[in-house]
Scaffold this motif. Structure first.
Motif, PDB file in Angstrom:
ATOM      1  N   UNK A  57     -80.760   4.832  26.674  1.00  0.00           N
ATOM      2  CA  UNK A  57     -80.780   3.363  26.594  1.00  0.00           C
ATOM      3  C   UNK A  57     -81.069   2.872  25.175  1.00  0.00           C
ATOM      4  N   UNK A  58     -80.993   3.767  24.201  1.00  0.00           N
ATOM      5  CA  UNK A  58     -81.305   3.400  22.818  1.00  0.00           C
ATOM      6  C   UNK A  58     -80.093   3.619  21.923  1.00  0.00           C
ATOM      7  N   UNK A  59     -80.201   3.137  20.694  1.00  0.00           N
ATOM      8  CA  UNK A  59     -79.166   3.456  19.714  1.00  0.00           C
ATOM      9  C   UNK A  59     -79.018   4.975  19.635  1.00  0.00           C
ATOM     10  N   UNK A  60     -77.794   5.488  19.595  1.00  0.00           N
ATOM     11  CA  UNK A  60     -77.635   6.942  19.490  1.00  0.00           C
ATOM     12  C   UNK A  60     -78.157   7.456  18.153  1.00  0.00           C
ATOM     13  N   UNK A 104     -75.948  12.161   6.662  1.00  0.00           N
ATOM     14  CA  UNK A 104     -75.480  10.777   6.541  1.00  0.00           C
ATOM     15  C   UNK A 104     -75.131  10.167   7.901  1.00  0.00           C
ATOM     16  N   UNK A 105     -74.916  10.993   8.921  1.00  0.00           N
ATOM     17  CA  UNK A 105     -74.587  10.468  10.242  1.00  0.00           C
ATOM     18  C   UNK A 105     -75.821  10.388  11.145  1.00  0.00           C
ATOM     19  N   UNK A 106     -76.986  10.677  10.589  1.00  0.00           N
ATOM     20  CA  UNK A 106     -78.228  10.729  11.362  1.00  0.00           C
ATOM     21  C   UNK A 106     -78.988   9.415  11.225  1.00  0.00           C
ATOM     22  N   UNK A 107     -79.378   8.821  12.359  1.00  0.00           N
ATOM     23  CA  UNK A 107     -80.134   7.570  12.365  1.00  0.00           C
ATOM     24  C   UNK A 107     -81.607   7.889  12.630  1.00  0.00           C
TER      25      UNK A 107
END
Length: 215
Positions: A57-60, A104-107
């Protein structure tokens, strides 16, 4: 006099206690340690369940734009088949977070919400105390959990359709790695080595993934 000394039983109880005490203490402390290991097992299982629920339920953790671009779009409305895009495995290695090795693709903020819940985002293993109605994260259920113990995977398993407005619907797996049961008494007194904890895993469907993660 020597005959009386030979027949004397004074101190026999002390000798017997000296022989039995190490075994008795080892058994008692062993029960305590293995009881604590069972607690760690349950805490780890609960932590991955909570982490999977938060992840759904969160940003991936893999940035939303990266996840959306990975899914096929050539036939709008067509199903997104299983394995239509490579699984994204997101985790920390030391202080660096990356998905499939790509930082760079890691939040980091999205990972922090899964790891720490609604508490403050920090760039370390801190697990701030909860206040008010803040939701707990994985670290609140498993004290001592480290960021690099947590692995979050987003995979295509045949859910959703191409060009879906909210992006693809991945199956999310949250697992633990490189975590050992901690034995305090047996480890300190008898050199009993810590045992690697079997991999914990909880899998859910990304039911309501947000898409507000920065590109």
């Amino acid at each position: 006099m020597m005959e009386r000394f030979a027949k004397s039983e004074h101190g026999a109880a002390m000798v017997e206690m000296t022989i039995v005490a190490p075994l008795l203490f080892a058994l008692t402390l062993g029960f305590v340690d293995f009881g604590y290991a069972f607690f760690q097992w349950n805490a780890a299982a609960k932590a991955v369940q909570v982490g999977a629920r938060l992840a759904s339920i969160s940003d991936p953790v893999v940035k939303a734009t990266v996840l959306a671009a990975a899914a096929p779009t050539s036939i709008p409305g067509a199903p997104v088949a299983a394995d239509a895009y490579p699984a994204f495995v997101c985790k920390y290695t030391g202080s660096t977070g990356a998905c499939n090795g790509n930082s760079s693709s890691f939040d980091a903020n999205a990972f922090s919400r899964i790891f720490r819940g609604d508490t403050a985002v920090t760039n370390d293993n801190a697990c701030p105390a909860l206040t008010g109605t803040q939701r707990p994260g994985m670290c609140h259920f498993f004290p001592g959990l480290q960021r690099d113990n947590v692995v979050i995977t987003y995979a295509a398993t045949g859910l959703g359709f191409q060009t879906r407005l909210g992006g693809p619907i991945p199956t999310i797996a949250v697992s633990l790695q490189n975590r050992s049961f901690q034995f305090f008494f047996l480890g300190g007194l008898m050199g009993f080595a810590n045992i690697n904890m079997p991999s914990m895993l909880s899998t859910v469907t990304g039911e309501d993934l947000k898409t507000s993660a920065p590109s």
